[in-house]
Design a protein around this motif. Structure first.
Motif, PDB file in Angstrom:
ATOM      1  N   LEU A 277       0.841  -1.199   0.000  1.00 23.26           N
ATOM      2  CA  LEU A 277       0.000   0.000   0.000  1.00 23.26           C
ATOM      3  C   LEU A 277       0.876   1.250   0.000  1.00 23.26           C
ATOM      4  O   LEU A 277       2.057   1.204   0.355  1.00 23.26           O
ATOM      5  N   LYS A 278       0.268   2.350  -0.395  1.00 27.10           N
ATOM      6  CA  LYS A 278       0.949   3.639  -0.347  1.00 27.10           C
ATOM      7  C   LYS A 278       0.275   4.505   0.698  1.00 27.10           C
ATOM      8  O   LYS A 278      -0.948   4.450   0.867  1.00 27.10           O
ATOM      9  N   THR A 279       1.064   5.303   1.386  1.00 27.43           N
ATOM     10  CA  THR A 279       0.511   6.200   2.384  1.00 27.43           C
ATOM     11  C   THR A 279       1.165   7.565   2.268  1.00 27.43           C
ATOM     12  O   THR A 279       2.333   7.676   1.864  1.00 27.43           O
TER      13      THR A 279
ATOM     14  N   ILE B 105      -6.903  -1.772   9.581  1.00 23.41           N
ATOM     15  CA  ILE B 105      -6.795  -2.066   8.142  1.00 23.41           C
ATOM     16  C   ILE B 105      -5.444  -2.704   7.834  1.00 23.41           C
ATOM     17  O   ILE B 105      -5.369  -3.722   7.135  1.00 23.41           O
ATOM     18  N   LEU B 106      -4.391  -2.102   8.350  1.00 22.31           N
ATOM     19  CA  LEU B 106      -3.043  -2.616   8.095  1.00 22.31           C
ATOM     20  C   LEU B 106      -2.907  -4.043   8.614  1.00 22.31           C
ATOM     21  O   LEU B 106      -2.266  -4.893   7.986  1.00 22.31           O
ATOM     22  N   SER B 107      -3.522  -4.314   9.744  1.00 14.11           N
ATOM     23  CA  SER B 107      -3.437  -5.642  10.351  1.00 14.11           C
ATOM     24  C   SER B 107      -4.280  -6.671   9.596  1.00 14.11           C
ATOM     25  O   SER B 107      -3.782  -7.742   9.228  1.00 14.11           O
ATOM     26  N   SER B 108      -5.544  -6.342   9.322  1.00 14.82           N
ATOM     27  CA  SER B 108      -6.470  -7.331   8.765  1.00 14.82           C
ATOM     28  C   SER B 108      -6.360  -7.489   7.253  1.00 14.82           C
ATOM     29  O   SER B 108      -6.475  -8.599   6.733  1.00 14.82           O
ATOM     30  N   PHE B 109      -6.171  -6.393   6.527  1.00 17.37           N
ATOM     31  CA  PHE B 109      -6.113  -6.474   5.071  1.00 17.37           C
ATOM     32  C   PHE B 109      -4.712  -6.770   4.549  1.00 17.37           C
ATOM     33  O   PHE B 109      -4.556  -7.360   3.480  1.00 17.37           O
ATOM     34  N   PHE B 110      -3.687  -6.368   5.300  1.00 15.08           N
ATOM     35  CA  PHE B 110      -2.322  -6.504   4.788  1.00 15.08           C
ATOM     36  C   PHE B 110      -1.443  -7.391   5.667  1.00 15.08           C
ATOM     37  O   PHE B 110      -0.238  -7.499   5.430  1.00 15.08           O
ATOM     38  N   GLY B 111      -2.033  -8.032   6.656  1.00 17.42           N
ATOM     39  CA  GLY B 111      -1.328  -9.036   7.439  1.00 17.42           C
ATOM     40  C   GLY B 111      -0.168  -8.527   8.263  1.00 17.42           C
ATOM     41  O   GLY B 111       0.807  -9.254   8.493  1.00 17.42           O
ATOM     42  N   VAL B 112      -0.256  -7.272   8.726  1.00 23.02           N
ATOM     43  CA  VAL B 112       0.847  -6.677   9.472  1.00 23.02           C
ATOM     44  C   VAL B 112       0.511  -6.643  10.966  1.00 23.02           C
ATOM     45  O   VAL B 112      -0.564  -6.173  11.355  1.00 23.02           O
ATOM     46  N   THR B 113       1.405  -7.145  11.786  1.00 20.20           N
ATOM     47  CA  THR B 113       1.253  -7.047  13.238  1.00 20.20           C
ATOM     48  C   THR B 113       1.726  -5.671  13.685  1.00 20.20           C
ATOM     49  O   THR B 113       2.854  -5.271  13.390  1.00 20.20           O
ATOM     50  N   ILE B 114       0.863  -4.943  14.382  1.00 14.31           N
ATOM     51  CA  ILE B 114       1.189  -3.592  14.831  1.00 14.31           C
ATOM     52  C   ILE B 114       1.750  -3.649  16.250  1.00 14.31           C
ATOM     53  O   ILE B 114       1.090  -4.158  17.159  1.00 14.31           O
ATOM     54  N   VAL B 115       2.958  -3.143  16.429  1.00 16.28           N
ATOM     55  CA  VAL B 115       3.535  -2.997  17.765  1.00 16.28           C
ATOM     56  C   VAL B 115       3.449  -1.510  18.099  1.00 16.28           C
ATOM     57  O   VAL B 115       4.254  -0.707  17.644  1.00 16.28           O
TER      58      VAL B 115
ATOM     59  N   LEU C  68     -10.308  -3.150  -1.652  1.00 15.72           N
ATOM     60  CA  LEU C  68      -8.873  -3.369  -1.454  1.00 15.72           C
ATOM     61  C   LEU C  68      -8.052  -2.287  -2.156  1.00 15.72           C
ATOM     62  O   LEU C  68      -7.071  -1.773  -1.594  1.00 15.72           O
ATOM     63  N   LYS C  69      -8.470  -1.904  -3.349  1.00 16.74           N
ATOM     64  CA  LYS C  69      -7.767  -0.858  -4.086  1.00 16.74           C
ATOM     65  C   LYS C  69      -7.832   0.472  -3.346  1.00 16.74           C
ATOM     66  O   LYS C  69      -6.841   1.202  -3.250  1.00 16.74           O
ATOM     67  N   ALA C  70      -8.993   0.776  -2.796  1.00 11.21           N
ATOM     68  CA  ALA C  70      -9.157   2.040  -2.063  1.00 11.21           C
ATOM     69  C   ALA C  70      -8.294   2.063  -0.811  1.00 11.21           C
ATOM     70  O   ALA C  70      -7.607   3.053  -0.527  1.00 11.21           O
TER      71      ALA C  70
END
Length: 564
Positions: A47-49, A98-108, A401-403
């Protein structure tokens, strides 16, 4: 001559120090020139931010695969939290989900609680209690407010007062690295000139006249790392005398204690970009002697009362507390309100904007309720264009997902969901006459649609159907009572709707209802109409009935609903 040599020596030393800083590197930071940002190497999330450091969208690349280190500035706990705070924390909670559920990233995620500050001290004087009492009281209230808004707590909260020993060591190292100095009064200031043109990553830095302070400051832009103690104020011992930390140093120290010399994401309200985040970057890079401490800065827009150009804030006395807000609206409705605007944008708060959020949730929940009734066979419809719905379903999944991959564009994602709801509703055309075989039905596609919608909303922290059960004294939940009531009413109604057979009427006309049962039918209708203002909506679907609980006019359990 001696004086001239001394001055020349100091100038040359400062120039050499600046050159040295330009060429410094370590294991996690690479060489940059001035304020240039370098794309990190590591795990590309896909993703881009928008990165406030570059003022444009950048690919979100994390140092460790599947893990994001995330630091955010917490509250200064001297008063009630308000909707301006809530807006920022809920928006970033949504981004993390969103980052956790859609992109599989664990947030610390780590957050600091500022529990010593000029405002806290002044409030303690007003209340005639210690600053610690004020801080703990409002810290506890803040945490309860966050839970009531369904904000996921960080992995760790850290208090400033419990980290002062780390802050003293942090400041001492910045001094030894040549980027700070102590005054004869016992203050310590960051030396802006020591980092050359590296100061000024965020808007406002160039025009800054600096903060008020000692006349011993070398540059008006220099900011306090340590403040000498004043009468009747809390203090800690330090190499520079008794005092307490400056505002900005706490975040650099705490973030470094948790994450070390490299941070993936730093977040906060746009009002913190300068001077707070600017000074954090300067301190942290001076301490770690690196060129890029935090790779991404994400800033949320202000919340305004509609018609006002000013942000909602305590100092302006134009705020609504979170507790007062939740008397009229639900956490889910506030989340939908936040979702309908990009997190970076300013957002206008008003009753009309909240009504829009409530209406959007109502449209979704009503569709889910109707689709479930269709799947149960309680809602008879004309033939459904199943292939068209499967096509719309696939398009929606792709669009959402694109949005979200494009700087967490939640308004576009919600619009895609609402469009899917619209197409689903277009296929749910109730019919009064039912064919003997029940007609061709397509329950699976509706099951897929409502499951997906609920999954996405749950990622956003919203459940459009479930509500906390109102437990009645010893007799079970409100939902169970409504279920039994509706079932009993359906049986009475079915009895009242029974038509007379031909032998009874002796007529060739279509058999009618039994006259003595019509009052029962009217009583069923009256019960349905009387329950509606209380938030219990009963819908008659042929011989059967369905029910749902919606926000009542008296404000109980607003925005949540249960259906069957």
């Amino acid at each position: 001559q001696i004086v001239r040599v001394s001055i020349l020596f100091r100038v040359e030393t400062k120039l050499l120090r600046g050159l040295l800083n330009t060429f410094r590197t370590n294991g996690t930071c690479c060489h940059v020139s001035g304020k240039k940002w370098v794309k990190p190497s590591g795990f590309d999330t896909g993703l881009k931010t928008y990165n406030s450091l570059t003022k444009q969208k950048e690919p979100l690349v994390l140092a460790r695969e599947g893990v994001a280190t995330w630091y955010s500035c917490g509250p200064t706990v001297y008063d009630h939290a308000h909707l301006g705070h809530a807006c920022s924390y809920v928006r970033f909670d949504i981004l993390q989900r969103i980052l956790s559920s859609f992109f599989g990233v664990t947030i610390v995620h780590a957050m600091v609680i500022t529990d010593i500050d000029d405002k806290i001290i002044r409030r303690s004087w007003e209340e005639n209690v210690s600053p610690a009492v004020i801080a703990r009281m409002y810290e506890d209230e803040f945490k309860k407010d966050m839970l009531s808004l369904k904000v996921i707590p960080p992995a760790v909260y850290l208090r400033v007062t419990e980290n002062v020993h780390h802050i003293v060591l942090f400041i001492d190292r910045i001094i030894r690295n040549g980027h700070a100095y102590a005054t004869k009064e016992g203050d310590v200031y960051f030396d802006i000139q020591s980092i050359g043109d590296r100061y000024g990553r965020f808007a406002g830095a160039v025009e800054s006249q600096g903060e008020a302070g000692s006349s011993s400051k070398r540059d008006q832009r220099d900011f306090a790392l340590w403040k000498q103690s004043k009468p009747q104020e809390p203090f800690w011992e330090s190499p520079w005398g008794r005092g307490r930390p400056g505002w900005h140093i706490e975040c650099s120290t705490v973030a470094s204690c948790v994450f070390g010399s490299q941070l993936d994401i730093h977040s906060g309200g746009i009002d913190l970009a300068f001077p707070h985040h600017e000074n954090e970057v300067a301190q942290s890079e001076a301490y770690h002697q690196c060129d890029q401490w935090a790779n991404y800065f994400l800033h949320s827009g202000h919340l305004h009362l509609k018609g006002s150009a000013e942000k909602m804030s305590k100092s302006l006395k134009n705020y609504i507390t979170i507790k007062d807000f939740l008397e009229s609206y639900s956490a889910d409705e506030f989340r939908m309100f936040c979702l309908l605007t990009k997190y970076r944008s300013a957002i206008d708060y008003s009753d009309s904007s909240m009504s829009e959020a409530r209406s959007s949730l109502g449209t979704i929940s009503t569709f889910i309720h109707d689709a479930q009734a269709y799947m149960k066979g309680q809602l008879q419809c004309s033939a459904v264009q199943e292939d068209l719905l499967w096509e719309r379903f696939a398009e929606t999944k792709s669009a959402v997902l694109k949005a979200l991959s494009d700087d967490f564009d939640t308004p576009r994602a919600v619009s895609a969901l609402m469009n899917l709801v619209y197409h689903g509703n277009c296929q749910l055309h109730p019919v009064s006459m039912v064919t003997p075989d029940g007609g061709v039905r397509s329950p699976a596609v509706f099951g897929a649609i409502i499951t997906y919608i609920r999954e996405v909303l749950e990622v956003f922290g919203i459940d459009p159907l479930y509500r906390k059960a109102d437990v009645l004294s010893g007799s079970g939940s409100l939902q169970a009572v409504v279920e039994q009531l509706t079932h009993f009413r359906s049986e009475v109604r079915a009895f009242a709707l029974t038509r007379q057979d031909d032998s009874t009427t002796g007529s060739s006309k279509k058999p009618g209802l039994y006259p003595d049962r019509i009052p029962l039918l009217k009583a069923c209708d009256s019960l349905r109409n009387d329950l509606a203002p209380l938030g219990v909506l009963i819908k008659d679907r042929g011989a059967t009935s369905t029910w749902e609980i919606k926000a009542g006019q008296r404000g109980q359990d607003k925005g949540q609903e249960t259906s069957s």
